[in-house]
Motif scaffolding. Structure first.
Motif, mmCIF file in Angstrom:
data_model
loop_
_atom_site.group_PDB
_atom_site.id
_atom_site.type_symbol
_atom_site.label_atom_id
_atom_site.label_comp_id
_atom_site.label_asym_id
_atom_site.label_seq_id
_atom_site.Cartn_x
_atom_site.Cartn_y
_atom_site.Cartn_z
ATOM 1 N N ASP A 81 33.279 35.085 46.474
ATOM 2 C CA ASP A 81 32.152 36.079 46.711
ATOM 3 C C ASP A 81 31.346 36.149 45.321
ATOM 4 O O ASP A 81 30.190 36.325 45.508
ATOM 5 N N HIS A 82 32.081 35.934 44.260
ATOM 6 C CA HIS A 82 31.318 36.323 43.013
ATOM 7 C C HIS A 82 31.157 34.946 42.138
ATOM 8 O O HIS A 82 30.198 35.103 41.118
ATOM 9 N N ASN A 122 38.862 44.011 45.742
ATOM 10 C CA ASN A 122 37.793 44.357 44.504
ATOM 11 C C ASN A 122 38.473 45.616 43.709
ATOM 12 O O ASN A 122 38.093 45.553 42.505
ATOM 13 N N PHE A 146 37.837 36.994 45.743
ATOM 14 C CA PHE A 146 36.836 37.524 44.887
ATOM 15 C C PHE A 146 36.069 36.359 44.281
ATOM 16 O O PHE A 146 34.775 36.631 44.044
#
Length: 228
Positions: free
Chosen positions: A196-197, A133, A193
């Motif tokens: 997750d997003h 992140n 990433f």
């Protein structure tokens, strides 16, 4: 073997710290708690004042170890890449066959992180999340060229070079080994990433791991069958 693991020390560029945090219990607590706090609050909201309150120490004591939080982030990222390099070297050192060695290397740098009991003050799982992140914030700066000259990214570059050499062993005629190596290492962070997003932007999920994707990408790119 366990004693061997416990004796391993990740060596970091001494320009990243004022005083080596590994040299004292306070330094180790600074590193340990900063990982928890950056993971919880994000790098932008993290401050040395908050860290000092958390560990019950003056903010000034943290500055005795790190000049600023940017240097601390660089230190944490360097430690992570050094730890990953240690994992890579240990896991592939006894594998003589080039294809199998590269396949194992891809697994090491792309698989989900697990706790390493050899380093009790470092939570590698949370540190991996921080690298996913926050790592780009350590080099997307105006000072990146000077910091590169000062060796701040040498461990990361060394890890990419190790992967590049393994790719060359599999296919010496492939002209883009460094690009492929950095794509595997950076790309793994990006895929986690996205999972997750922005899950709609990746094919990776609970069933299809980034490791599977990068094995497929790499060996098809090199026109080599896995374990062939």
């Amino acid at each position: 073997m366990e004693r061997l693991f416990q004796s391993v020390r990740i060596t970091i560029n001494d320009k990243l710290y004022v005083k080596d945090p590994e040299s004292s219990n306070l330094g180790k607590r600074i590193v340990e708690e900063s990982i928890f706090m950056i993971n919880d609050f994000g790098f932008e909201s993290f401050t040395f004042k908050k860290l000092g309150q958390k560990i019950g120490s003056n903010e000034s004591s943290i500055y005795r170890y790190f000049e600023n939080k940017h240097k601390l982030l660089l230190y944490l990222a360097s430690w992570y890449w050094g730890w990953l390099e240690y994992q890579l070297v240990f896991a592939t050192n006894s594998i003589p066959e080039a294809n199998s060695k590269l396949e194992r290397a891809i697994e090491i740098v792309t698989q989900a992180t697990e706790i390493d009991l050899a380093f009790t003050h470092i939570n590698e799982v949370l540190l991996n999340k921080i690298v996913i992140n926050e790592y780009s914030k350590s080099y997307l700066t105006k000072e990146v060229d000077q910091e590169n000259k000062d060796g701040y990214f040498v461990i990361y570059k060394r890890l990419v070079n190790r992967m590049s050499l393994m790719i060359n062993e599999v296919n010496p005629d492939y002209p883009y080994s460094s690009s492929l190596a950095s794509t595997i290492i950076e790309g793994a962070l990006h895929q986690y990433f996205l999972m997750d997003h922005f899950s709609s932007l990746t094919s990776c999920n609970k069933k299809i791991t980034p490791t599977e994707y990068f094995k497929h990408l790499t060996f098809n790119t090199l026109n080599i069958k896995k374990n062939g």
